[in-house]
Design a protein around this motif. Structure first.
Motif, short mmCIF file in Angstrom:
data_model
loop_
_atom_site.label_atom_id
_atom_site.label_comp_id
_atom_site.label_asym_id
_atom_site.label_seq_id
_atom_site.Cartn_x
_atom_site.Cartn_y
_atom_site.Cartn_z
N VAL A 1 -26.71 2.96 -29.35
CA VAL A 1 -25.95 1.89 -28.29
C VAL A 1 -26.60 0.88 -28.38
O VAL A 1 -26.10 -0.38 -28.43
CB VAL A 1 -26.08 2.66 -26.78
N GLY A 2 -27.82 0.72 -28.42
CA GLY A 2 -28.78 -0.56 -28.41
C GLY A 2 -28.48 -1.36 -29.73
O GLY A 2 -28.18 -2.49 -29.52
N LEU A 3 -28.36 -0.83 -30.71
CA LEU A 3 -28.18 -1.50 -32.15
C LEU A 3 -26.61 -2.06 -32.03
O LEU A 3 -26.25 -3.30 -32.53
CB LEU A 3 -28.26 -0.61 -33.15
N GLY B 1 -28.87 -4.49 -25.19
CA GLY B 1 -29.23 -3.76 -26.28
C GLY B 1 -30.77 -3.42 -26.42
O GLY B 1 -31.32 -2.35 -26.73
N ILE B 2 -31.54 -4.61 -26.37
CA ILE B 2 -33.14 -4.53 -26.18
C ILE B 2 -33.40 -3.50 -25.19
O ILE B 2 -34.43 -2.88 -25.50
CB ILE B 2 -33.75 -5.90 -25.92
N MET B 3 -32.79 -3.61 -24.08
CA MET B 3 -33.27 -2.62 -22.97
C MET B 3 -32.91 -1.16 -23.42
O MET B 3 -33.71 -0.17 -23.09
CB MET B 3 -32.36 -3.13 -21.63
N ALA B 4 -31.80 -0.99 -24.10
CA ALA B 4 -31.50 0.46 -24.64
C ALA B 4 -32.44 0.87 -25.58
O ALA B 4 -32.99 1.97 -25.16
CB ALA B 4 -30.12 0.37 -24.95
N GLY C 1 -37.99 0.09 -15.56
CA GLY C 1 -37.82 -1.12 -15.49
C GLY C 1 -36.40 -1.51 -16.49
O GLY C 1 -35.64 -1.94 -16.35
N PHE C 2 -36.64 -0.84 -17.93
CA PHE C 2 -35.75 -1.02 -18.95
C PHE C 2 -34.35 -0.37 -18.41
O PHE C 2 -33.41 -1.00 -18.55
CB PHE C 2 -36.07 -0.29 -20.20
N ALA C 3 -34.60 0.76 -17.77
CA ALA C 3 -33.29 1.55 -17.44
C ALA C 3 -32.51 0.72 -16.53
O ALA C 3 -31.25 0.59 -16.46
CB ALA C 3 -33.50 2.97 -17.04
N ALA C 4 -33.16 0.32 -15.41
CA ALA C 4 -32.58 -0.43 -14.25
C ALA C 4 -31.85 -1.68 -14.71
O ALA C 4 -30.97 -2.22 -14.43
CB ALA C 4 -33.74 -0.67 -13.39
N LEU D 1 -31.16 -2.34 -17.88
CA LEU D 1 -29.77 -1.96 -18.70
C LEU D 1 -28.59 -1.88 -17.81
O LEU D 1 -27.36 -2.44 -18.22
CB LEU D 1 -30.10 -0.63 -19.51
N PHE D 2 -28.71 -0.73 -16.81
CA PHE D 2 -27.57 -0.58 -16.04
C PHE D 2 -26.91 -1.75 -15.50
O PHE D 2 -25.77 -1.76 -15.10
CB PHE D 2 -27.85 0.41 -15.10
N LEU D 3 -27.76 -2.66 -14.66
CA LEU D 3 -27.38 -3.75 -14.17
C LEU D 3 -26.62 -4.94 -15.13
O LEU D 3 -25.58 -5.37 -14.50
CB LEU D 3 -28.55 -4.52 -13.57
N ILE D 4 -27.20 -4.87 -16.25
CA ILE D 4 -26.37 -5.68 -17.20
C ILE D 4 -25.18 -5.11 -17.51
O ILE D 4 -24.09 -5.94 -17.81
CB ILE D 4 -27.38 -6.07 -18.55
N LEU D 5 -25.01 -3.88 -17.81
CA LEU D 5 -23.73 -3.20 -18.03
C LEU D 5 -22.71 -3.36 -16.93
O LEU D 5 -21.54 -3.50 -17.16
CB LEU D 5 -24.02 -1.73 -18.48
N ALA D 6 -23.14 -3.47 -15.73
CA ALA D 6 -22.38 -3.62 -14.65
C ALA D 6 -21.83 -5.01 -14.52
O ALA D 6 -20.57 -5.20 -14.28
CB ALA D 6 -23.17 -3.11 -13.22
N LEU D 7 -22.82 -6.03 -14.91
CA LEU D 7 -22.43 -7.41 -15.01
C LEU D 7 -21.30 -7.56 -16.14
O LEU D 7 -20.44 -8.55 -15.81
CB LEU D 7 -23.72 -8.16 -15.19
#
Length: 241
Positions: A73-75, A100-103, A137-140, A142-148
């Protein structure tokens, strides 16, 4: 004989279908991760009990599914080249790169284990609790950006579209529902953890977040097609069935 204009149209159509394939791949990976982990947990062969969160599968026999899917997913997100925008909150290219970096960070920096002596480390081989907080921190983020992305970016295409009345099933409505669902799940995870209401609450809310994320990307990738009623209701396009 093909003209230059015909070749340009072919290239443009190829790029569109390539983008859609990448979007669908991201969506399928997001939805399949929690399903595979839970289903395999129920199969005795894998000798893996149901975990309290998706992140805890890092310490099980299903670790490769967890880390491999997140890295894929990240790549894909990094490889995905979206549209730029003067507003950072609507900059498709920037946001997908960060996501992607967060994933990758979620995959490579595991959550803290119940027993630090049994911890399997990646990159930084030290039993420090702050490394686990990096995972959160990475997970939070990641999900915030996906929501955005779902709320702010995916909705741009039809934001000012007024040629026909929009159906309640219009893609923008679906993106917003998915985006806000992710945010609600992010809030519910620590809330249920603090209140100790249900032992598998984190697993459930993480799975729901991934489902919402996956659905948004599948709709954006036109996984259901765009012909006939689907094209009209979802995308306001009159493509013959």
């Amino acid at each position: 004989m093909k003209t230059g204009a015909d070749n340009e149209i072919e290239i443009e159509n190829y790029d569109i279908f390539t983008y859609r394939r990448i979007r669908r791949a991201i969506g399928y990976l997001g939805i399949s991760l929690p399903i595979l982990l839970v289903v395999f947990s129920l199969v005795p062969f894998f000798q893996t009990p149901l975990q309290f969160s998706i992140s805890h599968y890092y310490y099980t026999n299903l670790r490769e599914i967890f880390t491999g899917t997140l890295c894929a997913v990240g790549l894909f997100l990094i490889r995905y080249k979206g549209f730029g925008n003067a507003s950072i909150l609507k900059n498709d290219n920037l946001l997908t790169n960060i996501a992607g970096i967060m994933a990758l960070g979620v995959a490579l920096f595991p959550t803290n284990p119940d027993d630090f002596k049994a911890k399997i480390y990646t990159l930084i081989p030290y039993p420090e609790k702050w490394l686990g907080w990096l995972h959160y921190g990475f997970a939070a983020l990641l999900f915030l950006i996906l929501a955005l992305l779902a709320i702010n970016v995916f909705t741009i295409g039809q934001e000012n579209e007024t040629k026909t009345p929009k159906s309640i099933l219009n893609e923008n409505n679906i993106y917003r529902v998915c985006g806000y669902s992710i945010i609600v799940c992010i809030i519910m995870i620590p809330t249920f953890e603090i209140l100790k209401l249900f032992p598998y609450s984190t697993l459930i809310f993480e799975a729901l977040s991934l489902f919402a994320f996956g659905i948004a990307w599948l709709i954006k990738g036109r996984a259901l097609g765009d012909k006939g009623v689907i094209g009209q209701k979802l995308y306001q396009e009159n493509n013959p069935g």
